[in-house]
Design a protein around this motif. Sequence first.
Motif, short mmCIF file in Angstrom:
data_model
loop_
_atom_site.label_atom_id
_atom_site.label_comp_id
_atom_site.label_asym_id
_atom_site.label_seq_id
_atom_site.Cartn_x
_atom_site.Cartn_y
_atom_site.Cartn_z
N PRO A 247 0.43 -1.82 0.47
CA PRO A 247 -0.18 -0.20 0.09
C PRO A 247 0.50 1.32 0.18
CG PRO A 247 -0.27 -1.51 1.77
CD PRO A 247 -0.08 -1.70 1.25
N LEU A 248 0.22 2.40 -0.77
CA LEU A 248 1.13 3.46 -0.76
C LEU A 248 2.16 3.95 -1.48
CD1 LEU A 248 0.49 4.37 3.36
CD2 LEU A 248 -1.03 5.21 1.48
N GLU A 250 3.37 0.92 -3.33
CA GLU A 250 2.54 0.95 -4.80
C GLU A 250 3.80 -0.23 -5.58
OE1 GLU A 250 -0.64 1.39 -5.61
OE2 GLU A 250 -1.20 2.21 -3.91
N ASP A 323 -2.78 7.62 7.34
CA ASP A 323 -2.96 7.89 5.10
C ASP A 323 -3.81 5.87 5.29
OD1 ASP A 323 -1.57 9.75 5.97
OD2 ASP A 323 -0.20 9.21 5.04
N ALA A 326 -7.51 6.17 5.66
CA ALA A 326 -7.71 7.05 4.81
C ALA A 326 -8.05 6.37 3.21
CB ALA A 326 -7.15 8.43 4.12
N LYS A 327 -7.34 5.23 2.92
CA LYS A 327 -7.20 4.96 1.49
C LYS A 327 -8.10 3.13 2.10
CE LYS A 327 -4.18 7.24 -0.76
NZ LYS A 327 -2.66 7.66 -1.14
N GLY A 328 -8.39 2.70 3.09
CA GLY A 328 -8.59 1.45 2.82
C GLY A 328 -8.04 0.54 3.52
N TYR A 329 -6.62 0.89 3.45
CA TYR A 329 -6.14 -0.63 3.54
C TYR A 329 -5.95 -0.61 5.80
CZ TYR A 329 -3.88 1.32 -0.75
OH TYR A 329 -3.96 1.30 -2.10
#
Length: 870
Positions: A247-248, A250, A323, A326-329
């Motif tokens: 995540p983040l 990538e 973070d 926020a991004k659903g991880y």
Amino acid sequence: MSIAKKYDAKKIEAKWYQYWLKKGYFYSEPDDRESYTIVIPPPNVTGVLHMGHMLNNTIQDIMIRKARMEGYNTCWVPGTDHASIATEAKVVERLNKKGIKKTDLSREEFLKHAWKWKEEHGGIILEQLKKLGASCDWKRTKFTMDKDLSESVIDIFIDLYNKGLIYRGIRMINWDSVARTAVSDEEVIHKEVNSKLFHLRYKIKETNDWITIATTRPETILGDTAICVNPKDKRYKNLKGKHCIIPLVEREIPIIYDEYVDMEFGTGALKVTPAHDINDYELGNKHNLNSIDILNDDGTINEKAKLYVGLDRFEVRKKIIADLQAKGYLIKIESIKNKVGFSERTDSIIEPKLSMQWFVKMEKLCEPALENVMNDNINFYPKKFKNTYRHWMTNIKDWCISRQLWWGHRIPAYFYEGNKYVVAKTKDEAFELAKKQKKNISIEDLHQDEDVLDTWFSSWLWPISVFDGIRNPNNKEINYYYPTNDLVTAPEILFFWVARMIMAGYEYKKDMPFKNVYLTGIVRDKEGRKMSKSLGNSPDPISLIDKYGADGVRVGMLLCSPAGNDLPFDEILCEQGRNFSNKIWNAFRLIKGLDIRDCTQPESARQAILWFENKLNQQIEEINESYSKYRISEALMSTYKLIWDDFCSWYLEIIKPNYGESIDSTSYDKTIEYLENILKLLHPFMPFLSEEIWHLIKERQDDIIVASWPKASKVKEIVLEDFDIVSEVVSTVRNFRLQKQISNKEQVSLFVKVNKNDFCKDMDPIIIKLANISSINYTKEKIKDAFSFIVQSNEYFIPFEGNLNIEEEIKKLNKELDYMKGFLKSVENKLLNKKFTDNAPKAVVDIEKKKAEDAKAKIEILTNNINDLK
RNA sequence: GGGCGAUUAACUCAGUUGGUUCAGAGUGCCUCCCUUACAAGGAGGAAGUCGGGGGUUCGAGUCCCUCAUUGCCCACCA
């Protein structure tokens, strides 16, 4: 001459210490006597005396003083340790207060400050030891960064390197990001803390599914290079060969399989960060994974992480979670307890980190070190530490010896062309070596390694290097003093230090560094907590000495410290020590105040001398025995009781003339002789008091510190037994007086009906004196209207005109009778048991027979007495 | 998780190859005493089912098993 009623320790302690120093009693040089040597466990140069030191050094001083009196050439080498990380931390802190940052200084400038600090604070702890009475050979005071000791350290590094026992390599090490240095495994303290376990999901590239992992350190996902699952785990069977996306950032990483993963924990899927976790590191090696080191030396995130660069790792932890959420991880957060490593020195959280460091190979060095402890060539006191030692020595890993610090011994490796290097004592020598490897090198191309050596890399040589036995392996001193005799230290540093000294001893002297290791306990407070600065529960040793005298504190420490047991310290023990000083002082006052005449010796005195002579001999033997087993507290307690009970309460009370009378010179001379012997026995524990009284007894040239240890001659047991009877009679009469409220001044008469054959009347004068008896009369008949008691089947009567409480007397006698009957029964049962009489040794059976006879006799007496009363 | 210890009087500890009247010491506590060395003292005294349970033995604080409590060391759970 009037002598103060209370002993004033303060007044005399400084005087005698200076006197001993002036006379050079602490100074040692090789001669034809046998040596007795102790090297001090060098305290940190910046430290101040704490209770652990007090205990430690008191024990060492006791051993040294006793050995000195026994005629050994005693040498106690004092000194301090440069304690690289601890000292450097203190210097940095001090500079920070002045607004100076370490990073703003050059190495040379920083070291100047460090040395200045050392000059200012380095001597404090040694001065404190003098107050305690430590009889160290101060002329030999060493510091681990003295020129000769430093050279020894470098010599050893080079030697081990040339033997192939030192190597350089990238390893997972413990990183202290406050001190910015590697620390050894032993310097990491694992503590249980409340943590959060974050469940995070990673997208699977090939399927667009998700896989959820659990971690306590979410910031390290930036350094992930794989996800690992257990091959047996059904949930993840179909992921072989697949990849997922961190995540983040990538970044794409493989999914791997390994049985290491615990299916029960978290989600059964593990993120692998080879650069920042020891287990991940091993997984990484096994599966050929990359390592991405995302941490700077100060614990901030570096550019390899791509995100959050420059921020502290703990700040990143908060940010990244926000973070990810926020991004659903972020799937969920669990509270768990886990153990986290903290730096012993800076208390910061240790980060496992891959790093290039220097190591010592331990396997070969361990062998003799283990063997010679297990076979008792080197003795551990208490023995139980052998087990702990073995456990550690058989699981030992290589020793990381480089530290990214400035204060310490700089590693003698010189680099050129990046990673190429040579190891040599000086740059010039290095240059010569380098030329062999590369013809056209210039000396300017060589750069010495910036790192210093682990502090213990100098202290492990201590017993050898203080006698210059590394640089000059066959010098007179090392040959004379080595191996040393005893090492007294705390079990906490058994591995850091003791084990490594043993290794160095066998490697460099082919012999043990010391014959005995006495491991003291840890000093705790009354609640059982370890004494520490942070808790503020440690009393200041120096103010204790001011309050109770060094002698009092020494005794106080020893009263509660059997070897190896933790020591629950209570100031009240020092008070007991001080009271003991006072007791001895007053015994001395009594003796000093006696009026001596050439008169006849009273029989009581003659008997007391006969008894005490034997008692003293018996106790000398017992004390020696305790010392030989390193039971120092036990030796002290024997000395304490010999003085307080036997000498003061019994002997002096007998010998003491009645008011206005004088003592005969024979008794007086004997008393002085005994006092002298007692003071000698006392000297190792209470050096100041014993020296003071020694000189006050009479004019003399010799000093007790070097007087010869008392010799025990043969003990006549029968005398001691006879006295035991006497003391029991005296105590019983005293008890009778107390009960019947008969003043001690009022004389009573005593009748004895002897039922035993071997009855000794010799000590009757002692009974007469101590129990204030008008006369002892022997009788064949019982005495009526008298208080009676039995000692060793003989009956004693004190005629008594008051009203004896008949009922109570009968009750008392019946109680005793019941006990005796029960006792007799058990003994007779034993004797009737054929298995016992057949199997037990004859001596044991005979004892039982005698017991039965005695019991029968006593039962008969008791029965008669009860009948008479009725 | 692995290893090593500990548990005996109110407290701190002895108890050495199983066998003397073995259940101890010091401190503290209680009683009496400012008695001509010492009240920082003297004299006397009370106090423990030897952590629980089982076993071996003629005999167990002492040896074995087990449970409980507790301390330390090592490894470590992402």
